[in-house]
Design a protein around this motif. Structure first.
Motif: not given
Length: 339
Positions: A118-125, A228-241
């Motif tokens: 329930q937080q921001v996730a970041v994955v580097q390729y 190199e690049r990254i993929v991110m998801a879950g930024a909306a969870h920050l709004a809830r916190s």
């Protein structure tokens, strides 16, 4: 701090504050936790913790909250990481195993980690600079076209089409394919120029222009694909916190938009720890992320990290659970890429 009782008090304050978001008072600690001491002793311990900078008193409350220093001591002294439940393990495994290619694996991993924490996730390729070539395929497409397929050891697939002036030499292509794979299989991309040049000399002079064109396509493709690049998801969870960020979460969101900054941060964290690294609050030198904590670890095949995966959230984070989830997703991701 050597006093184990005060460490227990700090642990209780962190756990209660993470769960309730409310500053923690001595009476609450005595009621909720079996500390084995009187309320007066707990108050003395809290005073000592505050004086040492491990907890602080918000202006609007009589209770105390952990500081960055307090969270750091708590994380460093974590004796156990929350084990994942069997349903969680099965869900992670099945969700990732259904991926069809590397892009799908990375996309599924980042969405799964965001959902679990329930937080921001970041994955580097996975970086091609640290990858090795698994296989090269040459496929004639018509009389004057050759398809070059490059497959790396982390499952990345790149395709390029080569247009030829003359007909595709049917007898040369199988030999070129075999020699290319013998020369490059298992080698890191930075180590390819010399064996490829030596392989070229094994062909008759008349066939070398074609060989060199194929090699040039391979080298150009890999040069293009090393960004190199990254993929991110879950930024909306920050709004809830949002209440965890004084004022506004805008600086955090702006920092997350800077991929170069995040890549540098993940790279720095690789130097922090060979396992799971944790950066807390002001330990993050990136402007905008000083009120967040980041938990990250490496993933990749054969026990060597090819890239990083992490979770970012407020410093008021369930560190034990976040570490467990990051580590679990990284392990399944590594297993799939090594497969």
């Amino acid at each position: 701090m050597s006093d184990e009782r005060r460490l227990e008090v700090l642990r209780a304050i962190v756990e209660d504050y993470v769960q309730t978001r409310e500053p923690v008072g001595s009476r609450t600690l005595v009621e909720r936790h079996r500390l084995g001491v009187s309320p007066a002793t707990v108050r003395n311990d809290m005073a000592a913790l505050e004086e040492a900078g491990f907890i602080a008193q918000p202006h609007t409350s009589a209770g105390r909250v952990p500081t960055d220093k307090g969270y750091r001591l708590f994380v460093d002294r974590l004796s156990a990481i929350k084990p994942l439940s069997s349903p969680e393990r099965r869900a992670i495994q099945h969700f990732l195993e259904d991926a069809v290619d590397l892009d799908d694996v990375v996309d599924r991993s980042v969405r799964l980690l965001a959902q679990l924490t329930q937080q921001v996730a970041v994955v580097q390729y996975p970086s091609l600079r640290r990858s090795a070539l698994r296989h090269l395929e040459l496929v004639p497409v018509g009389d004057h076209r050759l398809l070059v397929v490059i497959i790396t050891d982390n499952g990345r697939v790149e395709q390029r089409t080569l247009d030829l002036d003359a007909r595709v030499p049917e007898l040369v292509v199988p030999e070129l394919r075999a020699r290319l794979n013998a020369a490059v299989a298992g080698r890191r991309l930075v180590d390819l120029p010399e064996p490829l040049e030596q392989m070229t000399l094994a062909f008759p002079e008349a066939d070398r222009p074609l060989v060199r064109r194929v090699i040039r396509v391979v080298e150009d493709t890999l040069a293009e694909a090393t960004e190199e690049r990254i993929v991110m998801a879950g930024a909306a969870h920050l709004a809830r916190s949002g209440t965890d960020f004084p004022g506004t979460i805008r600086p955090v969101l702006e920092a997350l938009e800077e991929q170069v900054v995040l890549l540098r941060l993940l790279t720095e964290m690789a130097d922090d720890s060979a396992g799971v690294a944790v950066r807390i609050g002001h330990e993050n030198t990136v402007e905008g992320l000083t009120e967040t904590s980041i938990v990250a670890t490496g993933y990749g095949g054969d026990g060597e990290a090819l890239a990083r995966i992490g979770s970012l959230g407020p410093t008021r984070m369930d560190y034990a659970a976040t570490i467990a989830h990051v580590r679990a997703v990284a392990r399944y991701l590594s297993r799939i890429l090594a497969g």
